[in-house]
Enzyme design. Sequence first.
Site, PDB file in Angstrom:
ATOM      1  CB  SER A 107      -0.895   0.008   1.237  1.00  0.00           C
ATOM      2  OG  SER A 107      -1.557   1.246   1.393  1.00  0.00           O
ATOM      3  CD  GLN A 128      -3.007   1.479  -2.760  1.00  0.00           C
ATOM      4  OE1 GLN A 128      -2.189   1.539  -1.843  1.00  0.00           O
ATOM      5  NE2 GLN A 128      -3.869   2.453  -3.012  1.00  0.00           N
ATOM      6  CE1 TYR A 130      -6.127   4.341  -1.510  1.00  0.00           C
ATOM      7  CE2 TYR A 130      -4.251   4.255  -0.025  1.00  0.00           C
ATOM      8  CZ  TYR A 130      -5.511   3.821  -0.388  1.00  0.00           C
ATOM      9  OH  TYR A 130      -6.147   2.881   0.366  1.00  0.00           O
ATOM     10  CB  THR A 156      -6.882   2.521  -4.657  1.00  0.00           C
ATOM     11  OG1 THR A 156      -6.238   1.288  -4.292  1.00  0.00           O
ATOM     12  CG2 THR A 156      -8.182   2.639  -3.879  1.00  0.00           C
ATOM     13  CE  LYS A 252      -8.096  -2.864  -3.172  1.00  0.00           C
ATOM     14  NZ  LYS A 252      -8.868  -1.855  -2.413  1.00  0.00           N
ATOM     15  CG  HIS A 276     -11.397   0.830   0.147  1.00  0.00           C
ATOM     16  ND1 HIS A 276     -10.604   1.381  -0.833  1.00  0.00           N
ATOM     17  CD2 HIS A 276     -10.669   0.928   1.288  1.00  0.00           C
ATOM     18  CE1 HIS A 276      -9.471   1.804  -0.305  1.00  0.00           C
ATOM     19  NE2 HIS A 276      -9.489   1.529   0.992  1.00  0.00           N
ATOM     20  NE  ARG A 279     -10.580   0.148   5.605  1.00  0.00           N
ATOM     21  CZ  ARG A 279     -10.316   0.438   6.882  1.00  0.00           C
ATOM     22  NH1 ARG A 279     -10.941  -0.212   7.852  1.00  0.00           N
ATOM     23  NH2 ARG A 279      -9.439   1.368   7.192  1.00  0.00           N
TER      24      ARG A 279
END
Length: 387
Positions: A107, A128, A130, A156, A252, A276, A279
């Site tokens: 992440s 991953q 963001y 994501t 994702k 997610h 979440r």
Amino acid sequence: MPVITCIDDLKRLAERRVPRMFYDYAESGSWTEQTFRENTSDFDQIRLRQRVAVNMEGRSTKAQMIGQDVAMPVALAPVGLTGMQHADGEIKAAKAAEKFGVPFTLSTMSICSIEDVAENTEKPFWFQLYTMRDQEYLRRLIQRAKDAKCSALVITLDLQILGQRHKDLKNGLSAPPKMTAKTIANLAWKWRWGLQMLQTKRRGFGNIVGHVDGIDDPSSLFSWTAEQFDPKLDWAKIAEIKEMWGGKVILKGILDAEDARMALKVGADAIIVSNHGGRQLDGALSSIRMLQPILDAVGGQIEVHLDSGIRSGQDILKAVAMGATGTYIGRAFVYGLGAMGEAGVSAALEVLHKELNISMALCGQREIAGLTPDVLLVPEDFSGRWQ
């Protein structure tokens, strides 16, 4: 080592060993947690067809995800703050995944950095991303993933705005944790966790600290992070990031057929049907319910993976039989990590693999390729006719 027969065994151990705020961080959904609950309970509605008198010798769970050989159709999902479940958590989880033969996804919001994981593993892992407002930081982050030889970029899409998770607010979640009287009492009770954390230097967000000017304490770190998720993310920006990366891209957070078609247009190598882990948008349908409409929308032109709700080998079997090329485990491996570190992640993978393998046999299947809708009994209108 205690006898581990299912993921719930690891979950119970993790709850005893991990400080409350970090256990709750993983074991929570947004708002009423309806979607969080249904991600798992909806799997229970799908039944399996038992078949007999089939030669079961030479079974194999081996498969491929985005052209990569995997020991079973499972990858470790990106989970933020994994290094707060257990000291050096991302490194330990990556090593367990590497030994087992499944992909590990790091992440952006990890405690151990890209470089930390690369230095402690031998095979490429996935990263991953963001999308952040700070474009220079974003470009440097992508380059760091390239330099670490990451073999896929997982972008994501469903965290432009953070969903409210009540437990995190009530616990005052931060990394390092805020030292309230309640927190101190809980940490004192979790002394084994504390001793492990004292022995590592990795206690902040390793992909951010030291890579952004002005980030020098937990307060400034959390303030910067809260302002950085890019609410302007759109398909044009996704296409730009894909070009910047230049390698395999997985998107994702797809939970709608139209979004799946858009992902196809931007040239993604795979999409992950995901909410997610419940979440973000509470009240959204579970990933397993949305799998079939999304498969229908893309018509086999792109790999479709599934995330959110996988807690057993039978869940993996059901998702793959419905048409998913692969699945992701998040909480399932985090429970193992919190319970027993690297050994716990290995235990989680072994538990899932054993149940998948035996369930395949009892369904009369020897290979992953044989897992088709014919092995399932799915309720009529499982995906629903919603107006």
